[in-house]
Enzyme design. Structure first.
Site, PDB file in Angstrom:
ATOM      1  N   ASP A  10       0.861  -1.192   0.000  1.00 20.69           N
ATOM      2  CA  ASP A  10       0.000   0.000   0.000  1.00 20.69           C
ATOM      3  C   ASP A  10       0.894   1.239   0.000  1.00 20.69           C
ATOM      4  O   ASP A  10       1.692   1.436   0.924  1.00 20.69           O
ATOM      5  CB  ASP A  10      -0.895  -0.038   1.250  1.00 20.69           C
ATOM      6  CG  ASP A  10      -1.882   1.128   1.287  1.00 20.69           C
ATOM      7  OD1 ASP A  10      -1.833   1.997   0.397  1.00 20.69           O
ATOM      8  OD2 ASP A  10      -2.684   1.163   2.239  1.00 20.69           O
ATOM      9  N   ASP A 105      -3.234   2.314  -5.807  1.00 19.48           N
ATOM     10  CA  ASP A 105      -2.041   2.303  -4.947  1.00 19.48           C
ATOM     11  C   ASP A 105      -1.919   1.082  -4.037  1.00 19.48           C
ATOM     12  O   ASP A 105      -1.126   1.090  -3.103  1.00 19.48           O
ATOM     13  CB  ASP A 105      -1.986   3.595  -4.120  1.00 19.48           C
ATOM     14  CG  ASP A 105      -2.742   3.484  -2.826  1.00 19.48           C
ATOM     15  OD1 ASP A 105      -3.838   2.889  -2.823  1.00 19.48           O
ATOM     16  OD2 ASP A 105      -2.233   3.978  -1.812  1.00 19.48           O
ATOM     17  N   GLU A 106      -2.707   0.054  -4.310  1.00 20.36           N
ATOM     18  CA  GLU A 106      -2.697  -1.109  -3.423  1.00 20.36           C
ATOM     19  C   GLU A 106      -2.724  -2.391  -4.228  1.00 20.36           C
ATOM     20  O   GLU A 106      -3.437  -2.467  -5.226  1.00 20.36           O
ATOM     21  CB  GLU A 106      -3.985  -1.128  -2.608  1.00 20.36           C
ATOM     22  CG  GLU A 106      -3.866  -0.641  -1.209  1.00 20.36           C
ATOM     23  CD  GLU A 106      -5.222  -0.722  -0.538  1.00 20.36           C
ATOM     24  OE1 GLU A 106      -5.578  -1.813  -0.068  1.00 20.36           O
ATOM     25  OE2 GLU A 106      -5.921   0.293  -0.501  1.00 20.36           O
TER      26      GLU A 106
HETATM   27  P1  TTP Z   1      -5.509   4.958   0.533  1.00 17.43           P
HETATM   28  O1  TTP Z   1      -4.452   3.904   0.347  1.00 17.43           O
HETATM   29  O2  TTP Z   1      -6.727   4.642   1.338  1.00 17.43           O
HETATM   30  O3  TTP Z   1      -4.865   6.239   1.181  1.00 17.43           O
HETATM   31  P2  TTP Z   1      -3.452   6.874   1.009  1.00 17.43           P
HETATM   32  O4  TTP Z   1      -2.561   6.085   0.095  1.00 17.43           O
HETATM   33  O5  TTP Z   1      -3.654   8.300   0.620  1.00 17.43           O
HETATM   34  O6  TTP Z   1      -2.913   6.857   2.481  1.00 17.43           O
HETATM   35  P3  TTP Z   1      -2.273   5.674   3.324  1.00 17.43           P
HETATM   36  O7  TTP Z   1      -0.885   6.134   3.600  1.00 17.43           O
HETATM   37  O8  TTP Z   1      -3.116   5.575   4.551  1.00 17.43           O
HETATM   38  O9  TTP Z   1      -2.316   4.449   2.467  1.00 17.43           O
HETATM   39  O10 TTP Z   1      -6.006   5.485  -0.877  1.00 17.43           O
HETATM   40  C1  TTP Z   1      -5.149   5.596  -2.001  1.00 17.43           C
HETATM   41  C2  TTP Z   1      -5.489   6.796  -2.842  1.00 17.43           C
HETATM   42  O11 TTP Z   1      -6.872   6.735  -3.247  1.00 17.43           O
HETATM   43  C3  TTP Z   1      -5.348   8.105  -2.092  1.00 17.43           C
HETATM   44  O12 TTP Z   1      -4.044   8.646  -2.192  1.00 17.43           O
HETATM   45  C4  TTP Z   1      -6.404   8.971  -2.714  1.00 17.43           C
HETATM   46  C5  TTP Z   1      -7.450   8.028  -3.214  1.00 17.43           C
HETATM   47  N1  TTP Z   1      -8.644   8.063  -2.350  1.00 17.43           N
HETATM   48  C6  TTP Z   1      -9.755   8.811  -2.753  1.00 17.43           C
HETATM   49  O13 TTP Z   1      -9.754   9.402  -3.817  1.00 17.43           O
HETATM   50  N2  TTP Z   1     -10.846   8.871  -1.911  1.00 17.43           N
HETATM   51  C7  TTP Z   1     -10.888   8.221  -0.706  1.00 17.43           C
HETATM   52  O14 TTP Z   1     -11.888   8.307   0.040  1.00 17.43           O
HETATM   53  C8  TTP Z   1      -9.738   7.434  -0.320  1.00 17.43           C
HETATM   54  C9  TTP Z   1      -9.731   6.694   1.006  1.00 17.43           C
HETATM   55  C10 TTP Z   1      -8.661   7.399  -1.153  1.00 17.43           C
HETATM   56 MG    MG Z   2      -2.263   4.024   0.338  1.00 21.63          MG
END
Ligand code: TTP
Ligand code: MG
Length: 349
Positions: A10, A105-106
């Site tokens: 992630d 991103d995952e």
């Molecule tokens: P996430 O992996 O949930 O968040 P993140 O990568 O920003 O943070 P973390 O370090 O906790 O992993 O989501 C990945 C991307 O998806 C994030 O950068 C932006 C997008 N996203 C949205 O557009 N809306 C949302 O509600 C969420 C949760 C994420």
């Molecule tokens: Mg993330």
């Protein structure tokens, strides 16, 4: 049985990290990505500096600015995020063909058949991603998908955590139920009222009790709360369809009743499609119905837009097939088979 080794990867605050990388003057400052305040915008995400102020994904921009007036809000640049995501996937594919992306991103990787130690592999993957994109990632390493996903959150950002087979028992007993898949804040509250706050509390109840309380989901909970999850890593290109469904406790008996259930299912499907980054590959859409006598029917059509109205049209057609109550409704999309089309293109060459 061969021990499974799953890595969940992630990226850390993905969109925000890309904005900071591309504009180094933002480093160390609270940064979010999303719509502008004056246009009633909402944030997609923010960096860890901003999270210290209680700023979160999906928060309205005006509210975030109330909490942190010096927050820098950058506009979204989806093309850039998609490009970076493709670069990262290319790195993951070097390690195994068993890569299942969950969103831009995952991803899950099944590295069971890989010679290397899974922990060292996860570290190497994170290093390679950083070298090539200057972006940090976190990883979870475990014998199944559920545990790997929970683990990747533990040493975030820029860290990793391993759960070994022999550690699962102790790990699950202490784990808050909120961390389980399918349990949101509302369900967690309900469970708390029943005296259930950790997975260990769940484990004290029999299968039958859980089934009586929560229906079919109770049976899933019985396994999940013990850290058991047999789902395979499904490589994206092999996935042929994506769908959801809902079983009703009381059969639906009229067309308007059935129609009223479609918007929620539609929203959910669109969200899942976005996460799987599969919107461009949809070949056909379908609606499935199970009638009161347990017979099923599926209405599928190619070429319809992915719109609520399209699904309603298919629903009406399906309901016309039998004058019976409805136990279950589901919506789905079928994907083009990209593996075979690229193979046939190669043959042409
Ligand atoms: P996430 O992996 O949930 O968040 P993140 O990568 O920003 O943070 P973390 O370090 O906790 O992993 O989501 C990945 C991307 O998806 C994030 O950068 C932006 C997008 N996203 C949205 O557009 N809306 C949302 O509600 C969420 C949760 C994420
Ligand atoms: Mg993330």
């Amino acid at each position: 049985m061969v021990q499974r080794a799953i890595i969940h990867l992630d990226m850390d605050c993905f969109y925000a990290a890309i904005e900071v990388r591309d504009k180094p003057s933002l480093a160390g400052k609270p940064v979010a990505v999303g719509g502008a305040r004056d246009r009633r915008g909402v944030l997609t995400t923010c960096n860890y500096e901003a999270r210290k102020y209680g700023i979160r994904s999906a928060m309205p921009t005006f509210k975030a600015l109330q909490r942190c007036p010096h927050l820098i809000v950058m506009p979204t640049r989806f093309e850039v995020y998609r490009r970076e995501s493709a670069r990262i996937r290319e790195i993951l594919n070097r390690f195994t063909p068993l890569v299942e992306p969950l969103s831009l991103d995952e991803a899950f990787l099944d590295v069971s058949a890989h010679d290397g130690d899974p922990e060292a592999l996860a570290y190497l993957i994170r290093q390679l991603i950083f070298q090539q994109t200057q972006l940090t990632a976190s990883a979870g390493i475990a014998p199944n998908k559920m545990l790997a996903k929970i683990a990747s959150d533990i040493n975030k950002p820029n860290g990793q955590f391993t759960i070994r087979e022999e550690e699962i028992g102790a790990f699950m007993r202490e784990l808050p139920v909120r961390k389980l898949w399918g349990i949101g804040a509302k369900s967690a509250e309900k469970f708390a009222k029943l005296g259930i706050s950790t997975c260990g509390d769940f484990q004290k109840h029999s299968r039958i009790e859980l089934y009586e309380w929560f229906g079919k989901f109770g049976l899933e909970l019985y396994s999940l709360c013990r850290g058991i999850d047999r789902r395979e890593v499904e490589p994206y290109r092999e996935r042929k369809s994506l769908s959801n469904e809902r079983t009703f406790t009381v059969d639906l008996t009229s067309i308007p009743q059935c129609e009223a259930r479609i918007p929620d299912l539609f929203e959910e499907l669109v969200g899942d499609l976005k996460k799987a980054d599969g919107e461009d590959r949809v070949k056909a859409i379908f609606v499935k119905i199970r009638f009161a006598d347990f017979t099923r029917t599926t209405v599928e059509r190619a070429g319809l837009p992915i719109k609520l109205e399209s699904f309603l049209t298919l629903l009406r057609e399906g309901l016309g097939r039998k004058a019976l109550g409805v136990r279950l409704l589901g919506l789905g999309v079928r994907f083009r088979d990209e593996t075979s089309s690229s193979a046939s293109q190669m043959e042409l060459w």
